[in-house]
Design a protein around this motif. Structure first.
Motif, mmCIF file in Angstrom:
data_model
loop_
_atom_site.group_PDB
_atom_site.id
_atom_site.type_symbol
_atom_site.label_atom_id
_atom_site.label_comp_id
_atom_site.label_asym_id
_atom_site.label_seq_id
_atom_site.Cartn_x
_atom_site.Cartn_y
_atom_site.Cartn_z
ATOM 1 N N MET A 1 0.849 -1.205 0.000
ATOM 2 C CA MET A 1 0.000 0.000 0.000
ATOM 3 C C MET A 1 0.877 1.245 0.000
ATOM 4 O O MET A 1 1.675 1.460 0.902
ATOM 5 N N THR A 2 0.725 2.056 -1.033
ATOM 6 C CA THR A 2 1.453 3.335 -1.065
ATOM 7 C C THR A 2 0.541 4.438 -0.565
ATOM 8 O O THR A 2 -0.671 4.256 -0.474
ATOM 9 N N ILE A 3 1.133 5.570 -0.257
ATOM 10 C CA ILE A 3 0.312 6.675 0.234
ATOM 11 C C ILE A 3 -0.624 7.177 -0.867
ATOM 12 O O ILE A 3 -1.754 7.566 -0.594
ATOM 13 N N GLU A 4 -0.200 7.118 -2.125
ATOM 14 C CA GLU A 4 -1.095 7.546 -3.202
ATOM 15 C C GLU A 4 -2.331 6.640 -3.271
ATOM 16 O O GLU A 4 -3.420 7.098 -3.562
ATOM 17 N N ASN A 5 -2.146 5.347 -2.978
ATOM 18 C CA ASN A 5 -3.289 4.431 -2.963
ATOM 19 C C ASN A 5 -4.259 4.721 -1.828
ATOM 20 O O ASN A 5 -5.432 4.378 -1.903
ATOM 21 N N PHE A 6 -3.729 5.302 -0.766
ATOM 22 C CA PHE A 6 -4.586 5.633 0.369
ATOM 23 C C PHE A 6 -5.596 6.715 -0.019
ATOM 24 O O PHE A 6 -6.741 6.690 0.409
ATOM 25 N N PHE A 7 -5.160 7.659 -0.855
ATOM 26 C CA PHE A 7 -6.052 8.729 -1.295
ATOM 27 C C PHE A 7 -6.907 8.261 -2.472
ATOM 28 O O PHE A 7 -6.735 7.155 -2.983
ATOM 29 N N ALA A 8 -7.848 9.117 -2.898
ATOM 30 C CA ALA A 8 -8.656 8.876 -4.104
ATOM 31 C C ALA A 8 -9.448 7.576 -4.041
ATOM 32 O O ALA A 8 -9.884 7.061 -5.057
ATOM 33 N N LYS A 9 -9.635 7.012 -2.836
ATOM 34 C CA LYS A 9 -10.385 5.765 -2.708
ATOM 35 C C LYS A 9 -11.702 5.973 -1.961
ATOM 36 O O LYS A 9 -12.431 5.033 -1.697
ATOM 37 N N ALA A 10 -11.981 7.224 -1.592
ATOM 38 C CA ALA A 10 -13.203 7.529 -0.839
ATOM 39 C C ALA A 10 -13.466 9.018 -1.007
ATOM 40 O O ALA A 10 -12.690 9.728 -1.658
ATOM 41 N N THR A 11 -14.574 9.487 -0.431
ATOM 42 C CA THR A 11 -14.804 10.927 -0.464
ATOM 43 C C THR A 11 -13.787 11.608 0.450
ATOM 44 O O THR A 11 -13.269 10.999 1.389
ATOM 45 N N THR A 12 -13.513 12.893 0.172
ATOM 46 C CA THR A 12 -12.438 13.579 0.877
ATOM 47 C C THR A 12 -12.696 13.684 2.379
ATOM 48 O O THR A 12 -11.759 13.604 3.179
ATOM 49 N N ASP A 13 -13.963 13.822 2.795
ATOM 50 C CA ASP A 13 -14.224 13.894 4.240
ATOM 51 C C ASP A 13 -13.915 12.571 4.938
ATOM 52 O O ASP A 13 -13.402 12.562 6.066
#
Length: 207
Positions: A1-13
DNA sequence: CGAAAGATCCCCT
DNA sequence: GGGGATCTTTCGA
């Protein structure tokens, strides 16, 4: 798991709440400095009246918000530097403002950078940047994974309770009262909290 | 080109 | 809890 994978996987809140307890580190010229993220705010893009990208506003200064998830967005206000991370796909200008850290690395260096110690070291967005020693736009628009700034892909500690509240210094507009500020309940490094609310045995963590 | 606003901080009461 | 410092960006003339 990279940090980029952590983002963009859900709504920002949702991403903002999940980011609490992750460790932010900076490979500074003086040594490694950083800490656990204990307070952050969501800015939901073109429909959010408090966002820099409200109604699609776009200029060289906020271009980083339009970058891919994990893009660093640095801006300045009142003579202080602030640190945001773009959270969605390129062209979708949403982001997270990092508002407070609980120091874990290089606390001595941060105290020297700030000329003070104690909870005031990193309990605000401008304060934490000063503590890290970042006082330029050099890292703006870089990807987290390709810069001296990093965020751990997973939590180092689990918040016992997360509190949602209106964002700080958002005093006008249709979204002014939306509960998009999230923080670890009881942690003494959260900005603007009263002493009596601090949980000094656990600092608000389960582990 | 001038003015005003702003995702802030610090010091003082 | 309030006011001044500080400075970049944006917008209007």
């Amino acid at each position: 798991m990279t940090i980029e994978n952590f983002f963009a996987k859900a709504t920002t809140d949702i991403i903002t709440q999940n980011l609490l307890g992750h460790e932010l580190l900076y490979q500074s010229p003086k040594g490694v400095v950083g800490g656990l993220i204990v307070e952050a705010e969501s800015y939901m893009g073109i429909k959010d009246s408090a966002a820099h990208s409200f109604q699609g506003r776009r200029s060289p200064s906020n271009e980083a918000l339009y970058g891919p998830a994990g893009t660093i967005y640095i801006y300045s206000i009142y003579g202080h530097y602030m640190f945001d991370i773009a959270t969605q796909a390129a062209g979708e200008p949403q982001g997270i403002l990092i508002r407070a850290l609980q120091p874990t690395q290089g606390e001595k260096i941060m105290e020297q950078n700030r000329h003070l110690n104690g909870y005031n070291l990193t309990n605000g967005p401008g304060k934490l940047m000063a503590a890290l020693g970042i006082n330029s736009f050099a890292l703006n628009q870089q990807l987290l994974s390709q810069s001296p700034l990093s965020v751990s892909p997973q939590r180092k500690k689990e918040p016992r309770r997360i509190i949602a509240a209106p964002r700080v210094n958002v005093s006008a507009g249709a979204w002014q009262n939306r509960p998009l500020r999230f923080y670890v309940a009881g942690n003494p490094y959260v900005s603007g909290t009263a002493k009596r609310s601090w949980e000094l045995s656990t600092w608000g963590w389960l582990n």
